[in-house]
Design an enzyme around this catalytic site. Structure first.
Site, mmCIF file in Angstrom:
data_model
loop_
_atom_site.group_PDB
_atom_site.id
_atom_site.type_symbol
_atom_site.label_atom_id
_atom_site.label_comp_id
_atom_site.label_asym_id
_atom_site.label_seq_id
_atom_site.Cartn_x
_atom_site.Cartn_y
_atom_site.Cartn_z
ATOM 1 N N GLY A 40 0.820 -1.217 0.000
ATOM 2 C CA GLY A 40 0.000 0.000 0.000
ATOM 3 C C GLY A 40 0.847 1.257 0.000
ATOM 4 O O GLY A 40 0.443 2.305 0.506
ATOM 5 N N ALA A 41 2.020 1.181 -0.581
ATOM 6 C CA ALA A 41 2.986 2.277 -0.526
ATOM 7 C C ALA A 41 2.549 3.537 -1.271
ATOM 8 O O ALA A 41 3.075 4.616 -1.024
ATOM 9 C CB ALA A 41 4.342 1.816 -1.052
ATOM 10 N N GLY A 78 -0.543 4.657 -1.063
ATOM 11 C CA GLY A 78 -1.679 5.191 -0.327
ATOM 12 C C GLY A 78 -1.301 6.329 0.601
ATOM 13 O O GLY A 78 -0.125 6.672 0.765
ATOM 14 N N VAL A 121 -1.077 -7.361 -3.495
ATOM 15 C CA VAL A 121 -1.309 -8.293 -2.390
ATOM 16 C C VAL A 121 -2.188 -9.468 -2.797
ATOM 17 O O VAL A 121 -2.208 -10.479 -2.106
ATOM 18 C CB VAL A 121 -1.877 -7.594 -1.133
ATOM 19 N N ALA A 152 -1.751 -2.025 2.763
ATOM 20 C CA ALA A 152 -2.692 -2.132 1.641
ATOM 21 C C ALA A 152 -4.102 -2.419 2.141
ATOM 22 O O ALA A 152 -4.297 -3.136 3.115
ATOM 23 C CB ALA A 152 -2.251 -3.239 0.691
ATOM 24 N N TYR A 202 -15.669 -2.044 4.152
ATOM 25 C CA TYR A 202 -14.382 -1.602 4.687
ATOM 26 C C TYR A 202 -14.178 -2.116 6.104
ATOM 27 O O TYR A 202 -13.155 -2.748 6.406
ATOM 28 C CB TYR A 202 -14.280 -0.066 4.655
ATOM 29 N N LYS A 236 -11.519 -5.110 6.953
ATOM 30 C CA LYS A 236 -10.365 -4.781 7.788
ATOM 31 C C LYS A 236 -10.376 -5.595 9.075
ATOM 32 O O LYS A 236 -9.330 -6.063 9.536
ATOM 33 C CB LYS A 236 -10.332 -3.281 8.103
#
Length: 165
Positions: free
Chosen positions: A12-13, A15, A58, A78, A140, A144
């Site tokens: 998730g770099a 983001g 991912v 991510a 979401y 998560k």
């Protein structure tokens, strides 16, 4: 823990949180592999020898295995998915792929970036690890929460040190 010269991977770099984390890790002296779905999305990753873009996703176990090889720490930032199916693909199965690849590569420490949303909308005055995680709701929050549960369960099974924040 000193990060000077430590090889780390960040999912998730690109983001909001992931990109800022990469900056802080580089400032701390870490050698960062920034997992990005498209190198075209991350031209700044090549401007500093301490950060390198690694193409992957991912949801693609092989790309995670390539990216994590030789790393000591993985920061899993991510997330994604508009529908419940998409959310579970990224947030749950993606977490599974990251942890399995990390374990196979000899990584011992995983930092799993979570969200207060995993505890639902009615938060207590003091939020601790003892607070329960949601099992229903929006994609979401549920994705998560399921990903966080999996990170701890699979981490224990694989002998990984997992921290969520």
């Amino acid at each position: 823990m000193s990060l000077q010269g430590t090889p780390v991977m960040v999912t998730g770099a690109n983001g909001f949180i992931g990109s800022r984390l990469v900056d802080r890790l580089v400032e701390a002296g870490a050698d960062v592999r920034a997992l990005v779905r498209s190198k075209a999305d991350a031209p700044r990753w090549t401007t500093n020898p301490r950060r390198r873009a690694v193409r992957g996703d991912v949801t693609d176990p092989a790309s995670i295995a390539r990216a994590v090889a030789g790393c000591e720490v993985v920061f899993h930032c991510a997330w994604g998915g508009e529908s419940m199916e998409e959310s579970r693909l990224v947030n749950v199965e993606g977490t599974r792929h990251v942890l399995r690849a990390a374990a196979e590569a000899g990584v011992r420490r995983i930092v799993h970036v979570s969200s207060m949303a995993v505890h639902g909308g009615a938060l207590p005055p003091v939020l601790t690890e003892a607070c329960s995680l949601v099992v229903e709701g929006d994609p979401y929050s549920v994705g998560k929460a399921e990903g966080e549960r999996l990170a701890f369960e699979l981490g224990k099974e694989l002998g990984l040190e997992v921290t969520a924040f």
